[in-house]
Design a protein around this motif. Structure first.
Motif, PDB file in Angstrom:
ATOM      1  N   PHE A 102       6.854  -7.029  -3.550  1.00  0.00           N
ATOM      2  CA  PHE A 102       8.162  -6.926  -2.903  1.00  0.00           C
ATOM      3  C   PHE A 102       8.118  -5.852  -1.813  1.00  0.00           C
ATOM      4  O   PHE A 102       7.556  -4.776  -2.022  1.00  0.00           O
ATOM      5  CB  PHE A 102       9.242  -6.566  -3.926  1.00  0.00           C
ATOM      6  N   ARG A 105      11.979  -5.434   4.838  1.00  0.00           N
ATOM      7  CA  ARG A 105      11.727  -5.843   6.233  1.00  0.00           C
ATOM      8  C   ARG A 105      12.921  -5.419   7.070  1.00  0.00           C
ATOM      9  O   ARG A 105      14.042  -5.866   6.812  1.00  0.00           O
ATOM     10  CB  ARG A 105      11.588  -7.365   6.333  1.00  0.00           C
ATOM     11  N   GLY A 106      12.671  -4.607   8.060  1.00  0.00           N
ATOM     12  CA  GLY A 106      13.759  -4.165   8.910  1.00  0.00           C
ATOM     13  C   GLY A 106      13.522  -2.730   9.324  1.00  0.00           C
ATOM     14  O   GLY A 106      12.550  -2.100   8.885  1.00  0.00           O
ATOM     15  N   GLY A 110      10.974  -0.215   3.415  1.00  0.00           N
ATOM     16  CA  GLY A 110      11.357  -0.238   2.008  1.00  0.00           C
ATOM     17  C   GLY A 110      12.621   0.551   1.689  1.00  0.00           C
ATOM     18  O   GLY A 110      13.280   0.284   0.679  1.00  0.00           O
ATOM     19  N   VAL A 113      15.836  -1.458   0.814  1.00  0.00           N
ATOM     20  CA  VAL A 113      15.976  -2.309  -0.375  1.00  0.00           C
ATOM     21  C   VAL A 113      15.666  -1.581  -1.679  1.00  0.00           C
ATOM     22  O   VAL A 113      15.856  -2.139  -2.758  1.00  0.00           O
ATOM     23  CB  VAL A 113      15.040  -3.541  -0.271  1.00  0.00           C
ATOM     24  N   ASN A 114      15.137  -0.358  -1.585  1.00  0.00           N
ATOM     25  CA  ASN A 114      14.649   0.265  -2.816  1.00  0.00           C
ATOM     26  C   ASN A 114      15.751   0.948  -3.611  1.00  0.00           C
ATOM     27  O   ASN A 114      16.895   1.038  -3.181  1.00  0.00           O
ATOM     28  CB  ASN A 114      13.440   1.169  -2.551  1.00  0.00           C
ATOM     29  N   MET A 117      14.999   6.118  -5.861  1.00  0.00           N
ATOM     30  CA  MET A 117      14.481   7.161  -6.761  1.00  0.00           C
ATOM     31  C   MET A 117      13.478   8.027  -6.008  1.00  0.00           C
ATOM     32  O   MET A 117      12.475   7.530  -5.500  1.00  0.00           O
ATOM     33  CB  MET A 117      13.795   6.540  -7.975  1.00  0.00           C
ATOM     34  N   ILE A 213      18.822  -4.484  -3.968  1.00  0.00           N
ATOM     35  CA  ILE A 213      17.564  -5.046  -3.437  1.00  0.00           C
ATOM     36  C   ILE A 213      17.767  -5.850  -2.147  1.00  0.00           C
ATOM     37  O   ILE A 213      16.804  -6.128  -1.444  1.00  0.00           O
ATOM     38  CB  ILE A 213      16.780  -5.899  -4.472  1.00  0.00           C
ATOM     39  N   ALA A 284       2.603   0.405   8.884  1.00  0.00           N
ATOM     40  CA  ALA A 284       3.035  -0.960   8.519  1.00  0.00           C
ATOM     41  C   ALA A 284       3.022  -1.176   7.012  1.00  0.00           C
ATOM     42  O   ALA A 284       3.232  -2.293   6.542  1.00  0.00           O
ATOM     43  CB  ALA A 284       2.173  -1.990   9.240  1.00  0.00           C
ATOM     44  N   HIS A 442       5.584  -1.330  -5.782  1.00  0.00           N
ATOM     45  CA  HIS A 442       4.861  -0.149  -5.301  1.00  0.00           C
ATOM     46  C   HIS A 442       3.438  -0.461  -4.859  1.00  0.00           C
ATOM     47  O   HIS A 442       2.488   0.022  -5.469  1.00  0.00           O
ATOM     48  CB  HIS A 442       4.798   0.912  -6.408  1.00  0.00           C
ATOM     49  N   ASP A 469       1.012   5.685   6.088  1.00  0.00           N
ATOM     50  CA  ASP A 469       1.873   5.013   5.106  1.00  0.00           C
ATOM     51  C   ASP A 469       1.240   4.934   3.715  1.00  0.00           C
ATOM     52  O   ASP A 469       0.251   5.615   3.421  1.00  0.00           O
ATOM     53  CB  ASP A 469       2.251   3.623   5.628  1.00  0.00           C
ATOM     54  N   ASN A 480       7.492   6.711  -8.799  1.00  0.00           N
ATOM     55  CA  ASN A 480       7.902   5.952  -7.620  1.00  0.00           C
ATOM     56  C   ASN A 480       7.376   6.677  -6.379  1.00  0.00           C
ATOM     57  O   ASN A 480       7.462   7.893  -6.296  1.00  0.00           O
ATOM     58  CB  ASN A 480       9.418   5.855  -7.587  1.00  0.00           C
TER      59      ASN A 480
HETATM   60  P1  FDA Z   1       7.203   0.263   4.214  1.00  0.00           P
HETATM   61  O1  FDA Z   1       6.921  -1.036   3.541  1.00  0.00           O
HETATM   62  O2  FDA Z   1       8.396   1.031   3.788  1.00  0.00           O
HETATM   63  O3  FDA Z   1       7.340   0.030   5.791  1.00  0.00           O
HETATM   64  C1  FDA Z   1       6.474  -0.788   6.526  1.00  0.00           C
HETATM   65  C2  FDA Z   1       7.250  -1.386   7.691  1.00  0.00           C
HETATM   66  O4  FDA Z   1       6.337  -1.972   8.606  1.00  0.00           O
HETATM   67  C3  FDA Z   1       8.219  -2.488   7.278  1.00  0.00           C
HETATM   68  O5  FDA Z   1       9.478  -2.258   7.869  1.00  0.00           O
HETATM   69  C4  FDA Z   1       7.561  -3.763   7.806  1.00  0.00           C
HETATM   70  O6  FDA Z   1       8.496  -4.770   8.170  1.00  0.00           O
HETATM   71  C5  FDA Z   1       6.798  -3.249   9.006  1.00  0.00           C
HETATM   72  N1  FDA Z   1       5.610  -4.026   9.353  1.00  0.00           N
HETATM   73  C6  FDA Z   1       4.633  -4.475   8.531  1.00  0.00           C
HETATM   74  N2  FDA Z   1       3.673  -5.106   9.208  1.00  0.00           N
HETATM   75  C7  FDA Z   1       4.032  -5.062  10.514  1.00  0.00           C
HETATM   76  C8  FDA Z   1       3.436  -5.557  11.714  1.00  0.00           C
HETATM   77  N3  FDA Z   1       2.261  -6.210  11.699  1.00  0.00           N
HETATM   78  N4  FDA Z   1       4.092  -5.357  12.896  1.00  0.00           N
HETATM   79  C9  FDA Z   1       5.291  -4.696  12.920  1.00  0.00           C
HETATM   80  N5  FDA Z   1       5.883  -4.199  11.810  1.00  0.00           N
HETATM   81  C10 FDA Z   1       5.263  -4.384  10.622  1.00  0.00           C
HETATM   82  N6  FDA Z   1       9.928   3.716  -4.173  1.00  0.00           N
HETATM   83  C11 FDA Z   1      10.444   4.887  -4.624  1.00  0.00           C
HETATM   84  O7  FDA Z   1       9.859   5.946  -4.394  1.00  0.00           O
HETATM   85  N7  FDA Z   1      11.611   4.885  -5.332  1.00  0.00           N
HETATM   86  C12 FDA Z   1      12.284   3.739  -5.648  1.00  0.00           C
HETATM   87  O8  FDA Z   1      13.346   3.779  -6.283  1.00  0.00           O
HETATM   88  C13 FDA Z   1      11.732   2.501  -5.193  1.00  0.00           C
HETATM   89  N8  FDA Z   1      12.327   1.298  -5.503  1.00  0.00           N
HETATM   90  C14 FDA Z   1      11.873   0.132  -4.917  1.00  0.00           C
HETATM   91  C15 FDA Z   1      12.583  -1.061  -5.102  1.00  0.00           C
HETATM   92  C16 FDA Z   1      12.174  -2.220  -4.416  1.00  0.00           C
HETATM   93  C17 FDA Z   1      12.941  -3.500  -4.615  1.00  0.00           C
HETATM   94  C18 FDA Z   1      11.056  -2.175  -3.546  1.00  0.00           C
HETATM   95  C19 FDA Z   1      10.603  -3.401  -2.790  1.00  0.00           C
HETATM   96  C20 FDA Z   1      10.355  -0.996  -3.380  1.00  0.00           C
HETATM   97  C21 FDA Z   1      10.746   0.159  -4.066  1.00  0.00           C
HETATM   98  N9  FDA Z   1      10.076   1.365  -3.880  1.00  0.00           N
HETATM   99  C22 FDA Z   1      10.572   2.534  -4.416  1.00  0.00           C
HETATM  100  C23 FDA Z   1       8.828   1.433  -3.069  1.00  0.00           C
HETATM  101  C24 FDA Z   1       9.030   2.031  -1.678  1.00  0.00           C
HETATM  102  O9  FDA Z   1      10.097   1.397  -1.007  1.00  0.00           O
HETATM  103  C25 FDA Z   1       7.706   1.863  -0.895  1.00  0.00           C
HETATM  104  O10 FDA Z   1       6.705   2.576  -1.592  1.00  0.00           O
HETATM  105  C26 FDA Z   1       7.806   2.393   0.526  1.00  0.00           C
HETATM  106  O11 FDA Z   1       8.794   1.722   1.261  1.00  0.00           O
HETATM  107  C27 FDA Z   1       6.466   2.266   1.246  1.00  0.00           C
HETATM  108  O12 FDA Z   1       6.554   2.969   2.469  1.00  0.00           O
HETATM  109  P2  FDA Z   1       5.567   2.641   3.672  1.00  0.00           P
HETATM  110  O13 FDA Z   1       5.889   3.568   4.777  1.00  0.00           O
HETATM  111  O14 FDA Z   1       4.177   2.642   3.149  1.00  0.00           O
HETATM  112  O15 FDA Z   1       5.866   1.125   4.078  1.00  0.00           O
END
Ligand code: FDA
Length: 503
Positions: A102, A105-106, A110, A113-114, A117, A213, A284, A442, A469, A480
């Motif tokens: 999961f 996107r936006g 993350g 939608v997270n 925590m 979410i 990313a 995660h 990232d 988390n």
């Molecule tokens: P992240 O995924 O946040 O950002 C990457 C970005 O790059 C996205 O916006 C994506 O669209 C973009 N992208 C990707 N490829 C691309 C490309 N080729 N070109 C342009 N853009 C691109 N963690 C936590 O600590 N506490 C919590 O409570 C939660 N709960 C939770 C719930 C749910 C439903 C999810 C899905 C996730 C969590 N998490 C969490 C996890 C947490 O959200 C996650 O670890 C981080 O968002 C990761 O951060 P990053 O910067 O690595 O990437």
């Protein structure tokens, strides 16, 4: 094609990308952020930017015809998921052979939608996972900086004890205590002042309105309200949305060349753009950054990338499960979507698990205690290039998930035994599936700090190329992960701006 160029480009606007953008902008470096998702700031026909989990529409998921929520069923009924029309919605579920991931996107990744925590890992486990990082500096400088910037706050314990909205947490705490297990409060980036006003009826309900979410309309300090707002405020940062970076290569003069597809709300590519920059920051996410770099190495655009690019991936040992409570142990029809408590059995060296007490806000009493367990699963997998599709495959197997599952089962068998309770069999699509160990919230690793990069996220084999990232984290961090990702990005940016970008 005309090349649009900037001194620095940041790919992605999640935690890693947002920190890079702000610190570059503050340093006076003109920076372009490329994000494949939408900017979530425009209300739909219902006056809301995001839809709720109870009533998902096209805004919920990334180009789907039906939602794919983590819970497949409820009381064995297919009532959780709904048909929707395809649209660049906010939550994505990327399916590999034996693991689905999961993602947000936006603009904000993350953070949109997270569960908010905001957990700082145990110092000893951080040191185990990052043996070359100065832990004293991390815990005195970068973790506090990350928490302050993210707007981390804690629930008022007196309100927690009295409100119906956290009855579900108190019931799980009692069952943990009956088992001799420790629970701990967990901070969050959701504004608890706002949440208390929601409960009092003086603010619009978001966490108390089944929003999480698929996005929160109020209360959540997502990155678009913190790091990214400040980044744009420097005047040096520009943001392009709905643009997906496809390839990275290096021009003869050593500058970076990117190609990106710009697409519309139907998913059709309307333009393929070329970008140039001197400094390239990859934010990313674990999947996005790993894919870009594995593709670059295997297609020969960046042949000097290290062999460890793509390796060291893990799902942070995630396992979701539900327990069935006794009829007198009601969890409440009203549940806040923001988790604030965890069962902390990480010190149990025979079976280390940290289990978040998760809400299941359906608006009716269901007697379910839901958990997202984070287990210390040592298994790792690699991304490999798939020349047929141009994408990547993930080598994670069901047997590797079973390692997490057995660890979660050991802990929750104890809790069930101490409380004479059983698991819920109606949540994950089939009656023999009690533990959801085939998805993760995660994703971590793929470009691990000190392996695919130097000790600061500089990618090996090239200069002026950085990863900021979750792909830096070696597959597991025990809690988390976003506070860790943010703090490591702060550490990278402090070093890079001091050493690499000076004129
Ligand atoms: P992240 O995924 O946040 O950002 C990457 C970005 O790059 C996205 O916006 C994506 O669209 C973009 N992208 C990707 N490829 C691309 C490309 N080729 N070109 C342009 N853009 C691109 N963690 C936590 O600590 N506490 C919590 O409570 C939660 N709960 C939770 C719930 C749910 C439903 C999810 C899905 C996730 C969590 N998490 C969490 C996890 C947490 O959200 C996650 O670890 C981080 O968002 C990761 O951060 P990053 O910067 O690595 O990437």
């Amino acid at each position: 094609d005309a090349v649009d160029s900037a001194p620095a480009i940041v790919v992605g606007s999640g935690y890693g990308g947002a920190v890079a953008a702000l610190r570059l902008g503050q340093a006076g470096i003109r920076t372009l952020v490329l994000e494949m998702g939408r900017l979530w700031n425009t209300p739909g026909a219902d006056g809301k930017v995001f839809c709720s989990t109870a009533n998902p529409d096209r805004r919920s998921m990334w180009f789907r015809t039906r939602t794919e929520a983590p819970l497949a069923t409820f009381l064995w009924l297919d009532v959780v998921n709904k048909d929707i029309s395809p649209y660049p919605g906010v939550l994505d579920r990327v399916r590999f052979a034996d693991m689905s991931v999961f993602l947000g996107r936006g603009v904000g990744g993350g953070s949109l939608v997270n569960g908010g925590m905001a957990v700082t890992p145990l110092q000893s486990y951080f040191a185990e996972q990052f043996p070359a990082v100065d832990v004293t500096e991390m815990y005195s400088t970068y973790f506090p900086r990350a928490r302050a910037m993210l707007g981390v706050n804690s629930i008022d314990p007196a309100w927690f004890e009295s409100t119906e909205w956290y009855r579900f947490s108190r019931v799980s705490r009692k069952h943990a205590a009956n088992t001799g297990l420790k629970t701990t409060f967990v901070p969050n980036v959701y504004d608890f002042g706002h949440m208390q006003r929601e409960a009092a009826g003086t603010a619009t309900r978001s966490a108390l309105g089944q929003e999480v979410i698929y996005g929160n309309n109020h209360g959540k300090r997502s990155l678009d309200k913190t790091y990214l707002a400040s980044a744009l405020g420097t005047g040096n940062v520009t943001l392009h949305t709905m643009e997906k970076v496809k390839s990275v290569s290096r021009a003869g003069d050593g500058t970076w060349v990117l190609t990106a597809d710009r697409f519309d709300d139907t998913g059709a590519v309307v333009e393929t753009k070329q970008y140039g920059c001197t400094y390239l920051f990859l934010g990313a996410g674990s999947l996005g950054t790993s894919e870009l770099l594995v593709r670059a190495r295997e297609t020969g655009t960046l042949p000097a990338l290290d062999a460890s690019v793509g390796a060291g991936w893990g799902p942070n040992g995630n396992v979701m499960l539900g327990r069935a409570n006794h009829l007198w142990d009601t969890v409440g029809a009203n549940q806040s979507t923001m988790p604030v408590m965890g069962i902390d059995d990480w010190a149990n060296t025979a079976n280390p698990v940290f289990a978040e007490i998760a809400p299941l806000p359906t608006g009716l009493e269901h007697w379910v205690s839901l958990y997202l367990a984070i287990t210390k699963n040592p298994q790792r997998a690699s991304f490999t290039y798939d020349s047929a599709t141009g994408g990547v495959k993930l080598g994670w197997t069901a047997a590797q998930s079973a390692v997490s599952m057995r660890m979660a089962k050991k802990l929750f068998d104890r809790i069930n035994s101490a409380n004479s309770t059983i698991y819920r069999y109606d949540l994950f699509g089939s009656a023999d599936k009690v533990f959801a160990d085939d998805f993760t919230y995660h994703p971590l690793g793929g470009c691990v700090l000190g392996k695919a990069t130097d000790n600061y996220g500089r990618v090996k084999g090239y200069s002026k190329l950085y990863v900021t990232d979750g792909s830096l984290v070696p597959g597991n961090i025990g809690v988390n992960p976003f506070v860790t990702i943010t703090a490591l990005a702060e550490r990278t940016m402090a070093r890079v701006l001091a050493e690499d970008t000076a004129p």
